[in-house]
Design a protein around this motif. Structure first.
Motif, PDB file in Angstrom:
ATOM      1  N   GLY A 202       0.822  -1.200   0.000  1.00 44.48           N
ATOM      2  CA  GLY A 202       0.000   0.000   0.000  1.00 44.48           C
ATOM      3  C   GLY A 202       0.856   1.250   0.000  1.00 44.48           C
ATOM      4  N   GLY A 203       0.499   2.211   0.847  1.00 47.82           N
ATOM      5  CA  GLY A 203       1.226   3.467   0.923  1.00 47.82           C
ATOM      6  C   GLY A 203       2.478   3.428   1.760  1.00 47.82           C
ATOM      7  N   GLY A 204       2.865   2.239   2.248  1.00 46.77           N
ATOM      8  CA  GLY A 204       4.110   2.099   2.996  1.00 46.77           C
ATOM      9  C   GLY A 204       4.046   2.516   4.437  1.00 46.77           C
ATOM     10  N   SER A 205       2.850   2.646   4.993  1.00 48.61           N
ATOM     11  CA  SER A 205       2.717   3.158   6.355  1.00 48.61           C
ATOM     12  C   SER A 205       3.151   2.157   7.422  1.00 48.61           C
ATOM     13  CB  SER A 205       1.260   3.582   6.623  1.00 48.61           C
ATOM     14  OG  SER A 205       0.905   4.674   5.809  1.00 48.61           O
ATOM     15  N   ASN A 206       3.094   0.870   7.125  1.00 45.47           N
ATOM     16  CA  ASN A 206       3.670  -0.116   8.048  1.00 45.47           C
ATOM     17  C   ASN A 206       5.188  -0.144   7.925  1.00 45.47           C
ATOM     18  OD1 ASN A 206       1.602  -1.726   9.597  1.00 45.47           O
ATOM     19  ND2 ASN A 206       0.748  -1.929   7.551  1.00 45.47           N
ATOM     20  N   ALA A 207       5.663  -0.133   6.691  1.00 43.16           N
ATOM     21  CA  ALA A 207       7.101  -0.258   6.462  1.00 43.16           C
ATOM     22  C   ALA A 207       7.885   0.846   7.144  1.00 43.16           C
ATOM     23  CB  ALA A 207       7.381  -0.264   4.961  1.00 43.16           C
ATOM     24  N   VAL A 208       7.347   2.048   7.191  1.00 45.25           N
ATOM     25  CA  VAL A 208       8.091   3.160   7.778  1.00 45.25           C
ATOM     26  C   VAL A 208       8.401   2.909   9.250  1.00 45.25           C
ATOM     27  CG1 VAL A 208       6.147   4.615   8.516  1.00 45.25           C
ATOM     28  CG2 VAL A 208       8.280   5.674   7.729  1.00 45.25           C
ATOM     29  N   HIS A 209       7.574   2.089   9.920  1.00 45.63           N
ATOM     30  CA  HIS A 209       7.791   1.774  11.332  1.00 45.63           C
ATOM     31  C   HIS A 209       8.527   0.459  11.538  1.00 45.63           C
ATOM     32  CE1 HIS A 209       5.217   5.140  12.315  1.00 45.63           C
ATOM     33  NE2 HIS A 209       4.227   4.611  11.613  1.00 45.63           N
ATOM     34  N   LEU A 210       8.514  -0.424  10.548  1.00 44.96           N
ATOM     35  CA  LEU A 210       9.134  -1.747  10.696  1.00 44.96           C
ATOM     36  C   LEU A 210      10.542  -1.820  10.124  1.00 44.96           C
ATOM     37  CD1 LEU A 210       6.122  -4.063   9.697  1.00 44.96           C
ATOM     38  CD2 LEU A 210       6.933  -3.533  12.012  1.00 44.96           C
ATOM     39  N   LYS A 211      10.887  -0.945   9.201  1.00 44.40           N
ATOM     40  CA  LYS A 211      12.108  -1.130   8.406  1.00 44.40           C
ATOM     41  C   LYS A 211      13.389  -1.049   9.223  1.00 44.40           C
ATOM     42  CE  LYS A 211      11.988   3.671   6.746  1.00 44.40           C
ATOM     43  NZ  LYS A 211      11.778   4.510   5.545  1.00 44.40           N
ATOM     44  N   THR A 212      13.348  -0.406  10.390  1.00 46.83           N
ATOM     45  CA  THR A 212      14.580  -0.317  11.188  1.00 46.83           C
ATOM     46  C   THR A 212      14.996  -1.660  11.772  1.00 46.83           C
ATOM     47  OG1 THR A 212      13.276   0.359  13.118  1.00 46.83           O
ATOM     48  CG2 THR A 212      14.237   2.115  11.759  1.00 46.83           C
ATOM     49  N   LEU A 213      14.112  -2.660  11.740  1.00 45.13           N
ATOM     50  CA  LEU A 213      14.474  -3.998  12.203  1.00 45.13           C
ATOM     51  C   LEU A 213      15.300  -4.762  11.176  1.00 45.13           C
ATOM     52  CD1 LEU A 213      11.155  -5.393  13.775  1.00 45.13           C
ATOM     53  CD2 LEU A 213      13.226  -4.692  14.996  1.00 45.13           C
ATOM     54  N   PHE A 214      15.365  -4.259   9.950  1.00 47.83           N
ATOM     55  CA  PHE A 214      15.885  -5.066   8.847  1.00 47.83           C
ATOM     56  C   PHE A 214      17.043  -4.367   8.142  1.00 47.83           C
ATOM     57  CE2 PHE A 214      11.473  -6.095   9.555  1.00 47.83           C
ATOM     58  CZ  PHE A 214      11.515  -7.484   9.632  1.00 47.83           C
ATOM     59  N   ASP A 215      17.930  -5.185   7.591  1.00 49.87           N
ATOM     60  CA  ASP A 215      19.024  -4.656   6.786  1.00 49.87           C
ATOM     61  C   ASP A 215      18.549  -4.220   5.407  1.00 49.87           C
ATOM     62  OD1 ASP A 215      20.600  -5.280   8.911  1.00 49.87           O
ATOM     63  OD2 ASP A 215      22.010  -6.534   7.808  1.00 49.87           O
ATOM     64  N   ARG A 216      17.578  -4.951   4.859  1.00 46.16           N
ATOM     65  CA  ARG A 216      17.040  -4.643   3.543  1.00 46.16           C
ATOM     66  C   ARG A 216      15.540  -4.843   3.550  1.00 46.16           C
ATOM     67  NH1 ARG A 216      20.242  -8.742   0.106  1.00 46.16           N
ATOM     68  NH2 ARG A 216      20.615  -9.616   2.170  1.00 46.16           N
ATOM     69  N   VAL A 217      14.840  -3.983   2.814  1.00 46.62           N
ATOM     70  CA  VAL A 217      13.380  -4.048   2.755  1.00 46.62           C
ATOM     71  C   VAL A 217      12.938  -3.931   1.304  1.00 46.62           C
ATOM     72  CG1 VAL A 217      11.207  -2.938   3.431  1.00 46.62           C
ATOM     73  CG2 VAL A 217      13.111  -3.065   5.069  1.00 46.62           C
ATOM     74  N   THR A 218      12.109  -4.876   0.870  1.00 46.27           N
ATOM     75  CA  THR A 218      11.517  -4.859  -0.469  1.00 46.27           C
ATOM     76  C   THR A 218      10.009  -4.750  -0.317  1.00 46.27           C
ATOM     77  OG1 THR A 218      13.313  -6.173  -1.428  1.00 46.27           O
ATOM     78  CG2 THR A 218      11.216  -6.146  -2.610  1.00 46.27           C
ATOM     79  N   LEU A 219       9.422  -3.751  -0.950  1.00 47.47           N
ATOM     80  CA  LEU A 219       7.987  -3.477  -0.847  1.00 47.47           C
ATOM     81  C   LEU A 219       7.351  -3.692  -2.212  1.00 47.47           C
ATOM     82  CD1 LEU A 219       8.180  -0.193   1.285  1.00 47.47           C
ATOM     83  CD2 LEU A 219       7.990  -2.560   2.085  1.00 47.47           C
ATOM     84  N   THR A 220       6.280  -4.478  -2.241  1.00 48.93           N
ATOM     85  CA  THR A 220       5.607  -4.782  -3.498  1.00 48.93           C
ATOM     86  C   THR A 220       4.126  -4.453  -3.390  1.00 48.93           C
ATOM     87  OG1 THR A 220       4.994  -7.088  -2.996  1.00 48.93           O
ATOM     88  CG2 THR A 220       7.227  -6.692  -3.833  1.00 48.93           C
ATOM     89  N   ASP A 221       3.536  -4.086  -4.515  1.00 50.35           N
ATOM     90  CA  ASP A 221       2.102  -3.811  -4.553  1.00 50.35           C
ATOM     91  C   ASP A 221       1.633  -3.916  -5.991  1.00 50.35           C
ATOM     92  OD1 ASP A 221       0.073  -2.510  -2.335  1.00 50.35           O
ATOM     93  OD2 ASP A 221      -0.538  -2.044  -4.384  1.00 50.35           O
ATOM     94  N   LEU A 222       0.351  -4.200  -6.149  1.00 46.58           N
ATOM     95  CA  LEU A 222      -0.256  -4.273  -7.474  1.00 46.58           C
ATOM     96  C   LEU A 222      -0.508  -2.896  -8.064  1.00 46.58           C
ATOM     97  CD1 LEU A 222      -1.492  -6.261  -9.562  1.00 46.58           C
ATOM     98  CD2 LEU A 222      -3.629  -6.137  -8.270  1.00 46.58           C
ATOM     99  N   SER A 223      -0.590  -1.877  -7.202  1.00 46.45           N
ATOM    100  CA  SER A 223      -0.985  -0.536  -7.631  1.00 46.45           C
ATOM    101  C   SER A 223       0.229   0.369  -7.828  1.00 46.45           C
ATOM    102  CB  SER A 223      -1.912   0.097  -6.581  1.00 46.45           C
ATOM    103  OG  SER A 223      -2.005   1.491  -6.764  1.00 46.45           O
ATOM    104  N   PRO A 224       0.463   0.870  -9.044  1.00 50.06           N
ATOM    105  CA  PRO A 224       1.547   1.841  -9.244  1.00 50.06           C
ATOM    106  C   PRO A 224       1.350   3.114  -8.433  1.00 50.06           C
ATOM    107  CG  PRO A 224       0.729   0.996 -11.355  1.00 50.06           C
ATOM    108  CD  PRO A 224      -0.222   0.538 -10.301  1.00 50.06           C
ATOM    109  N   GLN A 225       0.094   3.523  -8.263  1.00 51.93           N
ATOM    110  CA  GLN A 225      -0.184   4.746  -7.509  1.00 51.93           C
ATOM    111  C   GLN A 225       0.216   4.594  -6.037  1.00 51.93           C
ATOM    112  OE1 GLN A 225      -2.288   3.203  -9.585  1.00 51.93           O
ATOM    113  NE2 GLN A 225      -3.110   4.684 -11.038  1.00 51.93           N
ATOM    114  N   MET A 226      -0.057   3.421  -5.455  1.00 49.02           N
ATOM    115  CA  MET A 226       0.305   3.215  -4.058  1.00 49.02           C
ATOM    116  C   MET A 226       1.815   3.085  -3.891  1.00 49.02           C
ATOM    117  SD  MET A 226      -2.546   3.616  -2.701  1.00 49.02           S
ATOM    118  CE  MET A 226      -2.204   3.226  -0.986  1.00 49.02           C
ATOM    119  N   LEU A 227       2.475   2.479  -4.861  1.00 50.04           N
ATOM    120  CA  LEU A 227       3.933   2.407  -4.803  1.00 50.04           C
ATOM    121  C   LEU A 227       4.551   3.803  -4.851  1.00 50.04           C
ATOM    122  CD1 LEU A 227       4.616  -0.652  -7.125  1.00 50.04           C
ATOM    123  CD2 LEU A 227       4.991  -0.548  -4.656  1.00 50.04           C
TER     124      LEU A 227
END
Length: 249
Positions: free
Chosen positions: A49-74
């Motif tokens: 989606g709009g990445g609102s979870n990733a912004v809070h979770l990404k500090t746990l990880f060395d690398r983060v890959t985010l995928t979505d079906l919607s170009p607008q949400m990406l």
């Protein structure tokens, strides 16, 4: 695709701003830490989606890959998470040829409206999960917890504002779907608000079907209750498995 993820995608941060995810993300972080993260873990989120979870979770990880079906949400997510890899793809068919320590699927899993859709999404999670890794799946409802209801909200932004009414109901308890209707009031500058209607069709399955499909995919699943009363499925890929994913990332 619902309007919210297509022509109205740029309005997403006003409907669901990242600061509303702080408490929820803290719960997910706690679950992942409790279950054990591998050294130098990588995260794959299906349906970011709009990445609102990733912004809070990404500090746990060395690398983060985010995928979505919607170009607008990406596009929305890239603005919020420029340090993350973004790829367009359908969680039912995506194959990256890589595996990750954690595969995360938030409420985008709700758009799997048939058991076959759900099975394919869980298989995607499995083939991208490194041996010994985890998948964390967070549907809004399972059949046993579903309750109809209404919510409202929205915020003001820079030169624009959004308010919404959300109505969740199940018109046919014998099938595998429920409906979420949205009415959006959208205002730009000092002009009058315009109204948009948006209908979302979502999947609804019993716990037993979730657990069965997770096991058939190759996972060892368990259910963890969260503060919102949801069933959170925590699924471990066995360290040794006959099934083959890509090399660990």
């Amino acid at each position: 695709m619902p309007k919210l993820y297509a022509e109205l995608g740029a309005w997403w941060p006003l409907l669901s701003p990242p600061d509303e995810y702080v408490e929820e993300a803290a719960f997910f972080r706690g679950v992942l830490k409790e279950k054990g993260l591998p050294p130098a873990p990588a995260l794959l989120e299906l349906g970011c989606g709009g990445g609102s979870n990733a912004v809070h979770l990404k500090t746990l990880f060395d690398r983060v890959t985010l995928t979505d079906l919607s170009p607008q949400m990406l596009e929305v997510s890239r603005a919020l998470n420029p340090d993350c890899e973004h790829l367009e793809g359908d969680m039912r068919t995506l194959r990256l040829g890589r595996a990750f320590g954690v595969v995360f699927v938030h409420d985008a899993i709700d758009y799997m409206t048939t058991l076959d859709d759900l099975r394919r999404a869980l298989e995607t999670a499995f083939v991208h999960c490194a041996p010994g890794g985890l998948a964390l799946l967070v549907p809004d409802h399972v059949r046993e917890t579903f309750r109809p209801g209404t919510e409202h909200g929205g915020t003001d932004g820079d030169g624009r504002a959004l308010r919404y009414l959300e109505w969740t109901y199940d018109p046919d308890e014998e099938d595998t779907t429920y409906t979420v209707e949205y009415a959006y009031l959208l205002r730009e500058g000092n002009g009058p608000a315009r109204v948009e209607h948006d209908r979302h069709l979502c999947g609804l399955f019993p716990r037993a079907e979730w657990l069965r499909l997770l096991r058939e995919a190759g996972f060892e699943p368990e259910i963890v209750g969260d503060p919102h009363g949801r069933d959170v499925f925590v699924a471990r890929r066995p360290a040794r498995s006959r099934r083959v994913a890509g090399p660990p990332a």
